[in-house]
Design an enzyme around this catalytic site. Structure first.
Site, PDB file in Angstrom:
ATOM      1  N   GLU A 205       4.360 -20.409 -43.265  1.00 37.19           N
ATOM      2  CA  GLU A 205       4.371 -19.748 -41.955  1.00 37.19           C
ATOM      3  C   GLU A 205       4.583 -18.231 -42.064  1.00 37.19           C
ATOM      4  O   GLU A 205       5.390 -17.641 -41.351  1.00 37.19           O
ATOM      5  CB  GLU A 205       5.419 -20.412 -41.052  1.00 37.19           C
ATOM      6  CG  GLU A 205       5.049 -21.862 -40.759  1.00 37.19           C
ATOM      7  CD  GLU A 205       6.075 -22.631 -39.944  1.00 37.19           C
ATOM      8  OE1 GLU A 205       7.159 -22.084 -39.661  1.00 37.19           O
ATOM      9  OE2 GLU A 205       5.788 -23.798 -39.591  1.00 37.19           O
ATOM     10  N   GLU A 323       1.615 -29.197 -42.159  1.00 36.48           N
ATOM     11  CA  GLU A 323       2.894 -29.485 -41.508  1.00 36.48           C
ATOM     12  C   GLU A 323       2.677 -29.694 -40.019  1.00 36.48           C
ATOM     13  O   GLU A 323       2.054 -28.867 -39.351  1.00 36.48           O
ATOM     14  CB  GLU A 323       3.908 -28.369 -41.727  1.00 36.48           C
ATOM     15  CG  GLU A 323       5.281 -28.684 -41.120  1.00 36.48           C
ATOM     16  CD  GLU A 323       6.323 -27.623 -41.430  1.00 36.48           C
ATOM     17  OE1 GLU A 323       6.304 -27.093 -42.566  1.00 36.48           O
ATOM     18  OE2 GLU A 323       7.144 -27.307 -40.548  1.00 36.48           O
TER      19      GLU A 323
END
Length: 527
Positions: A205, A323
């Site tokens: 991220e 994810e």
């Protein structure tokens, strides 16, 4: 109330219930497939979060993090083994704060500690010593009767911030080249021990605007090339060479386009992105959203956009959701570990398959509210069984399937796994309406009306998942009316289908999920 009155009421009620069954014609285009997943499409995450990771006045991670997970737990071991193998991503939010003590040169090597400021997510750098790495790999690669049994396909998430520093002028922007030496040491040690790694993913991220940190697209592309060269050097045999994945974050069109355009030919094997479309875990609207067909389909555009970007800039690669926990900050309280969450989860699996995604990683195997296994007992939550059924029933080739019935009925179809035939997932989001399905087989490559109604001559295999007592917020799931529970010896229950006359319509009751395999549905795409 006398007997006649009771009888009349029962008949009236049965007529009412029958009237709520809606007939739906489902059309399958079996001539060609529209997409293809990896054979091991189902993936779960083991994360680094420590015990004192807390959200909304609760700390749901317990001893589920990689530093303290009980790897000797028999239920955990059997839950993973049931997949033969299970794809596991080792990573998550804290991976960019993990260093690897391969050379024993890090003094006071220990896991994360809570910090008030100066560190991402409020925790210090965590140090992975090789004793713990050995134990993790002993779990992933188990030895039985002198033979190595790989119960897991491992994706390892590498620290992408090591060697960089935060920009002095732009908050959260990290600058400088990735320092690959620590990753090289870990790879060398891993190879020397014979541990098998399926893929390496760089960073978590850090793309787009990032979460707690971010890296510019062109710099990230440069670092991906560094990782690719490192993997080629350390694993020179192309047949056993781990794949290279990235960037592992939320899709941002401009950033992803620039990243893929700058990455270079054959650098990235898997383009990874994350999904948390249900928003924060404390949102009381989560339970409504997982039953709302209009909300659930809003995310389809993201899957399509990622797939289109890959077709344009990196056609040698494939899309992964590396994810997805639905609701961020450890999952939806009182929802993510219940039967209801399967509406969202299995719909995600179906939707990503249609948009040519190769792998879908669920956050998490253990830890948080969204785990497939109970964080304390490791007893499977309902979505564990949904994942296991998908893995066993749904093949890699994806077929086009449509219907003009209620939007509360979602249907996905694949070639059956291993044996001949076609498999379906039916998701009934309606709490009141059941559906009777008639199948039509469309073999017309040029469009037009379906050419015939399918009536099976063989018995079909049906797996109907429902909640205990009709309560979709139950943690107990029923398979064909029987609760799925561990045996006395803690074995994962056998998932047996119900055999149904192929001439009968497929019945999908309200608020249920059904896997159906039809062995004599002869789709040319599945030959």
């Amino acid at each position: 109330m006398n007997f006649k009155s009771i009888t009349f009421f029962a008949v009236l009620l049965s007529c009412f219930l029958v009237s709520k069954a809606e007939k739906v014609e489902v059309v399958v285009e079996g001539a060609t497939s529209i997409a293809q997943t990896d054979e091991d499409f189902i993936c779960v995450i083991l994360g680094w979060w420590p015990t004192n990771k807390c959200d909304y006045d609760q700390c749901p991670w317990g001893q589920a993090g990689l530093f303290n997970l009980d790897l000797k737990n028999k239920i955990l071991e059997k839950a993973v083994k049931a997949f033969h193998p299970l794809r596991i991503r080792v990573g998550g939010s804290m991976q960019d704060q993990v260093v690897y003590n391969v050379r024993n040169n890090i003094k006071n090597c220990k896991p994360f500690e809570k910090q008030d400021k100066g560190f991402l997510f409020g925790f210090s750098i965590g140090c992975l010593d090789m004793k713990r790495w050995d134990k993790l790999n002993e779990f992933f690669n188990q030895t039985r009767y002198k033979f190595m049994i790989y119960i897991a396909k491992v994706t390892f998430g590498l620290n992408a911030l090591i060697g960089r520093k935060e920009s002095e002028t732009e908050k959260t922007l990290w600058v400088g080249d990735w320092y690959s030496h620590n990753a090289r040491d870990l790879m060398r040690y891993t190879i020397s021990k014979g541990y098998k790694i399926d893929s390496y993913e760089l960073g978590n991220e850090l793309c787009g605007v990032g979460v707690s940190a971010r890296i510019e697209a062109k710099q990230y592309a440069k670092d991906m090339a560094t990782l690719k060269n490192l993997v080629k050097e350390m694993y020179p045999n192309p047949k056993t060479q781990p794949k290279v994945l990235g960037p592992g974050g939320f899709y941002d069109k401009k950033w992803f386009d620039n990243f893929l355009d700058a990455s270079g030919h054959d650098v990235i094997d898997g383009v990874t992105h994350h999904i948390y479309n249900l928003r924060p875990g404390n949102n009381p609207d989560v339970v409504r959203r997982v039953q709302d067909p209009f909300f659930l389909t809003q995310i389809a555009q993201t899957f399509k956009d990622v797939s289109n970007a890959i077709d344009k800039f990196a056609p040698w690669s494939g899309a992964w959701v590396s994810e997805s926990g639905g609701a961020y900050n450890s999952g939806g309280q009182l929802v993510s570990y219940t039967f209801a969450f399967g509406f969202w989860y299995l719909d995600q699996l179906g939707m990503t398959s249609v948009y040519n995604h190769k792998v879908y990683c669920r956050q998490a195997l253990t830890g948080g509210n969204y785990a497939l296994l109970n964080t304390t007992t490791f007893i499977p939550n309902p979505d564990y069984y949904g994942a296991l059924l998908w893995h066993r029933v749904m093949g890699s080739k994806v077929l086009s399937v449509t219907h003009k019935g209620s939007p509360y009925l979602h249907v996905y179809s694949h070639c059956a796994k291993k044996e001949p035939g076609v498999s379906f997932v039916f998701i009934n989001l309606s709490k009141n309406t059941s559906f009777e399905i008639d199948l039509f087989h469309d073999l017309n490559l040029n469009g037009g009306s379906p050419n015939f109604e399918f009536k099976g001559r063989k018995e079909r295999e049906e797996y109907h998942l429902t909640s205990k007592d009709g309560n979709i917020l139950s943690r107990v799931v029923l398979l064909n009316g029987t609760p799925l529970e561990l045996s006395v010896s803690l074995e994962i229950p056998e998932l047996k289908p119900k055999l149904v006359d192929g001439l009968k319509p497929i019945s999908i009751v309200a608020h249920s999920i059904a896997f159906v395999t039809i062995r004599d549905f002869n789709a040319p795409a599945c030959s």
